[in-house]
Scaffold this motif. Structure first.
Motif: not given
Length: 434
Positions: A50, A54, A120-121, A126
């Motif tokens: 992550e 996040q 993820t962004q 992306e």
């Protein structure tokens, strides 16, 4: 006289550590017993990385593990951070241990069963996400340390604070995070930390080795944004312009003279890098404006201040000489201080490192111009930050994939030494402080 005192102090440190040997023996046995658990934790984190701020899944696993050990746990520190407090059965100092939790926007290429497939962004794009700097191993190692020390709670002469920190790799512009925010939120208080230890695994240092450096070991970093404004004109008539591209080129070249002519390179290294330059839209238009992004690295506070002063002077005066104007923001989005290993603490703990890894496997290292936000803790309390080998034995360091790359790889057999090292540094420090 000073040399005699230092020798006597070193002997005192070694004797104190020798008195701690029953606990050292326990650490070794307990660390060996949970080696596979540490590896399993690491693989899970690696498969589910992550990004900074996040780390929700990651911090949940850590908090659950610490609670299962009877450790007092606080979550949500600096957004997703986890702090555990283990109060030993005997009075003594408060020692903090830190591990970072965040991954990087890197798409993994390593062929392992637990490779990350996460997307993820990030900054509107992306991206793949990967633990391409070893933070997965840092967390797993510290979870192992917590399990070892919790099982010895009644014999621990002091308190251990386990700091699992988010966002070491920095956060997007406009967000706060990392060690700086943890310090701001009081992670070194209640109870007040007396010393802090941390480690970073290194993919180009052979398994079994520990490297360290007293004083400045990792660089201070300031990022910067330079905006040069001139006068737009047709590319066929440059005399009608004030060309910000030419001025920017002169600025880039002149900035390199800070290292070659202003820095005493016999004492410390330094770096000025322009990593991005943007201006113009087509070949026959001289633009009005150019923007540049860069990074500055230093190994001392004095050099950091000198670099910033010289950069501001060079940028503004070079622009003025070309008829343009320039605005500089430094730091632009972030600044990390020098990762500075407290000299007295490093000397005290060297016998502990040598007793844990073996004298021949504890090596003095040169400074590096990479940065670490562990430095924010070291600004407040004495700290020691060392490097743990993660490269397979016999491999050429030049050919081993470096950090922050898609091919980053770690030999997991080195993790157990990390568990023993952090546990012994903690207990040996407490023994010395008796």
């Amino acid at each position: 006289m000073k040399k005699i005192c230092l020798i006597a102090f070193s002997l005192l440190s070694i004797n104190s550590i020798a008195q701690q040997s029953p606990l050292r023996s326990q650490v070794a046995k307990k660390a060996d017993a949970i080696e596979q658990k540490v590896i399993t934790w690491r693989r899970d984190f690696h498969q589910h990385p992550e990004l900074g701020n996040q780390e929700v899944r990651t911090s949940g696993i850590i908090a659950q593990h610490l609670k299962s050990l009877g450790i007092e746990v606080t979550t949500g520190v600096a957004k997703t951070g986890v702090v555990g407090i283990l109060k030993g059965g005997k009075p003594g100092p408060v020692v903090a241990l830190r591990a970072d939790m965040d991954g990087l926007p890197v798409t993994e290429r390593v062929d392992v069963p637990f490779a990350s497939k996460v997307k993820t962004q990030y900054n509107g794009q992306e991206v793949g996400v990967m633990h391409a700097c070893g933070h997965d191993s840092h967390m797993a190692i510290l979870m192992g340390v917590a399990e070892v020390l919790a099982s010895m709670k009644k014999d621990i002469p002091g308190t251990v604070k386990f700091i699992f920190q988010p966002a070491e790799e920095s956060v997007p512009p406009g967000e706060e995070g990392g060690a700086e925010l943890m310090v701001k939120e009081g992670v070194l208080e209640n109870p007040k930390v007396e010393a802090i230890f941390g480690l970073h695994i290194n993919s180009q240092t052979e398994v079994g080795n520990v490297t360290y450096r007293p004083g400045g070991t990792m660089a201070a970093v300031n990022d910067m944004k330079i905006t040069v404004t001139g006068r737009q004109a047709h590319g066929a008539y440059p005399w009608s312009s004030v060309d910000p591209i030419v001025v920017s080129a002169q600025i880039v070249n002149s900035l390199q003279t800070i290292v070659s002519r202003n820095l005493n390179v016999t004492e410390n290294p330094g770096v000025v890098t322009i990593g991005a330059i943007n201006g113009g839209v087509r070949s026959n238009i001289i633009p009005e404006k150019v923007e540049m992004l860069g990074t500055v690295r230093n190994l001392s506070k004095e050099d950091e201040l000198m670099f910033i002063d010289r950069i501001k002077t060079i940028v503004t005066k070079t622009a003025e000489a070309g008829g343009a104007t320039a605005e500089i923001k430094i730091p632009y989005t972030h600044r990390y201080p020098v990762t500075f290993n407290n000299l007295a603490l490093t000397e005290k703990m060297l016998p502990s490192m040598q007793a844990t890894a073996g004298t021949d496997h504890v090596l003095l290292k040169p400074p590096v111009t990479g940065a670490e936000d562990f430095s924010f803790y070291q600004e407040k309390v004495p700290g020691l930050f060392v490097f743990l080998g993660g490269m397979p034995k016999g491999k050429d360091p030049v050919k081993a994939p470096s950090h922050h790359t898609p091919d980053f790889y770690l030999d997991e057999s080195g993790f157990v030494l990390g568990v023993k090292l952090l546990a012994n540094l903690t207990l040996d420090y407490m023994a010395i402080k008796k």
